[in-house]
Write a protein that holds these residues in place. Structure first.
Motif, PDB file in Angstrom:
ATOM      1  N   ALA A 102       0.839  -1.204   0.000  1.00  0.00           N
ATOM      2  CA  ALA A 102       0.000   0.000   0.000  1.00  0.00           C
ATOM      3  C   ALA A 102       0.873   1.254   0.000  1.00  0.00           C
ATOM      4  O   ALA A 102       0.505   2.270  -0.613  1.00  0.00           O
ATOM      5  N   ALA A 103       2.024   1.185   0.680  1.00  0.00           N
ATOM      6  CA  ALA A 103       2.930   2.336   0.736  1.00  0.00           C
ATOM      7  C   ALA A 103       3.382   2.735  -0.666  1.00  0.00           C
ATOM      8  O   ALA A 103       3.307   3.910  -1.045  1.00  0.00           O
ATOM      9  N   LEU A 104       3.869   1.754  -1.442  1.00  0.00           N
ATOM     10  CA  LEU A 104       4.315   2.070  -2.795  1.00  0.00           C
ATOM     11  C   LEU A 104       3.145   2.509  -3.670  1.00  0.00           C
ATOM     12  O   LEU A 104       3.274   3.449  -4.461  1.00  0.00           O
ATOM     13  N   THR A 105       2.008   1.865  -3.526  1.00  0.00           N
ATOM     14  CA  THR A 105       0.831   2.217  -4.326  1.00  0.00           C
ATOM     15  C   THR A 105       0.441   3.673  -4.101  1.00  0.00           C
ATOM     16  O   THR A 105       0.079   4.389  -5.054  1.00  0.00           O
ATOM     17  N   CYS A 106       0.536   4.136  -2.855  1.00  0.00           N
ATOM     18  CA  CYS A 106       0.203   5.539  -2.554  1.00  0.00           C
ATOM     19  C   CYS A 106       1.133   6.507  -3.285  1.00  0.00           C
ATOM     20  O   CYS A 106       0.748   7.647  -3.569  1.00  0.00           O
ATOM     21  N   GLY A 107       2.339   6.040  -3.595  1.00  0.00           N
ATOM     22  CA  GLY A 107       3.272   6.893  -4.322  1.00  0.00           C
ATOM     23  C   GLY A 107       2.889   7.112  -5.777  1.00  0.00           C
ATOM     24  O   GLY A 107       3.458   7.990  -6.442  1.00  0.00           O
ATOM     25  N   PHE A 108       1.921   6.327  -6.270  1.00  0.00           N
ATOM     26  CA  PHE A 108       1.490   6.452  -7.667  1.00  0.00           C
ATOM     27  C   PHE A 108       0.040   6.901  -7.809  1.00  0.00           C
ATOM     28  O   PHE A 108      -0.466   7.013  -8.931  1.00  0.00           O
ATOM     29  N   LEU A 109      -0.640   7.146  -6.705  1.00  0.00           N
ATOM     30  CA  LEU A 109      -2.070   7.484  -6.782  1.00  0.00           C
ATOM     31  C   LEU A 109      -2.338   8.869  -7.355  1.00  0.00           C
ATOM     32  O   LEU A 109      -3.491   9.205  -7.651  1.00  0.00           O
TER      33      LEU A 109
END
Length: 378
Positions: free
Chosen positions: A15-22
């Motif tokens: 989720a941490a990395l995904t938030c970097g692309f949202l």
């Protein structure tokens, strides 16, 4: 580490990395996910693993679980800009970290940091806990200043910039593991070089941060260059004296990520002070700098401490290392600017985390015992 804890870590770190692309889906002006990107990896995942590793338990303790839940609450409140709760939660988190530190190292005042008898790995370990607890307390004060009192107004000291500092404790515990897995019979020269490395890394980063706030060019270049030389020295020491355990290649890869982080940091300083500097022009370099630091260097250390006391994966696997470098150096930086590479980065990162957390592999039992004996001394 039990399966429930592994699944929880996998979800939080992905989720941490995904938030970097949202930002591809929701503009930052509407909702900025950068804080969740930083907090979920550094404070929630990294801080919880630091507690777990220090307590040296097979599963996460109640104290570790409390840290996990409170850090998640802190991350969410900071993300939503609900600042009143964020004044108290860091103080509770700091108290948890301090209780773990005092219990493990036996003293409220960190005398051992100045002791010649204390190993460099244990110094890095205690410094990691101390840095996290102090950072949490200071973060509460920073929020008070930024949102309420406005005592200090520094252009570069925004809350988001300050929150990035939660990556430093994770960097220190990674250093602790690296120095723990070095041979102890390297002679006086190696001993002094290890001690010097400890103080340059810790004091250097703090001084470097102050120079950034002061916006001084030459001092920044000097400290950044000194840190690069020190990281290169640590790479040399680990290459020559690192114990041949399963983690060596993976940790060596991690230090190489840190070398790249140091180089990109120096290049950025020169770019920032040039007459042609624009934030947009420097953004690709900044993204690579951030990704190699967080998901390259720091992930390497977290991967090792997350598997302590467990059957480790074959970390020397070339496929795992290749996937790690492909994800961090290519897919993540491209994914920040384009949606398709972002999807590829999330998939590859998820698979990498799954391999690091769940894959046991066929390993040598004697090697596992030797590894645990070394790591448990930290």
């Amino acid at each position: 580490m039990n399966k429930t804890f592994k699944v929880t870590l996998w979800c939080i770190m992905l989720a941490a990395l995904t938030c970097g692309f949202l930002h591809h889906l929701i503009p930052p002006s509407v909702m900025n996910f950068e804080r969740l990107h930083i907090f979920l990896f550094n404070l929630v995942s990294g801080g919880t693993l630091l507690v777990y590793f220090t307590e040296n338990t097979r599963s996460l303790s109640r104290r570790g679980l409390l840290f996990l839940l409170l850090s998640l609450l802190f991350a969410f409140c900071a993300f939503m800009e609900w600042y009143p709760p964020t004044l108290a939660i860091p103080l509770l988190l700091s108290a948890i970290i301090e209780s773990v530190r005092v219990e493990h190292f036996g003293s409220c005042i960190p005398y051992a940091l100045f002791s010649k008898e204390e190993s460099t790995s244990r110094k890095f370990h205690q410094a990691s806990l101390l840095c996290l607890s102090l950072g949490l307390v200071i973060s509460s004060l920073a929020i008070v200043n930024s949102q309420y009192t406005h005592w200090f107004k520094l252009e570069k000291l925004t809350l988001d910039t300050f929150f990035l500092g939660f990556s430093f404790p994770i960097s220190l515990i990674s250093m602790s593991v690296i120095f723990a897995l070095m041979k102890s019979n390297g002679g006086l020269t190696a001993k002094y070089l290890k001690e010097i490395s400890f103080w340059i890394i810790n004091l250097g980063v703090i001084i470097f941060f102050l120079f950034i706030l002061a916006n001084w060019f030459l001092p920044q270049v000097f400290i950044a260059s000194l840190l690069f030389i020190t990281v290169s020295l640590i790479l040399y020491l680990y290459w020559r004296q690192g114990i041949r355990l399963q983690q060596k290649s993976f940790l060596t890869s991690g230090i190489l990520f840190l070398v790249i982080t140091s180089i990109t940091g120096i290049i950025y300083i020169f770019m920032e002070f040039s007459s042609t500097y624009t934030h947009e022009g420097a953004l690709p370099l900044l993204r690579m700098h951030a990704f190699t630091a967080l998901y390259g260097w720091n992930l390497s250390g977290l991967a090792v401490i997350s598997r302590h006391g467990d059957f480790p994966i074959r970390l020397h696997s070339q496929k795992v290392l290749l996937l790690h470098w492909l994800t961090v150096l290519i897919l993540c930086p491209l994914g920040f600017f384009y949606p398709l590479p972002a999807i590829g980065a999330i998939i590859c990162y998820g698979w990498l985390l799954y391999t690091l957390l769940f894959n046991h592999g066929q390993v040598d039992a004697d090697m596992i015992s030797a590894e645990d004996e070394v790591l448990h001394e930290i």
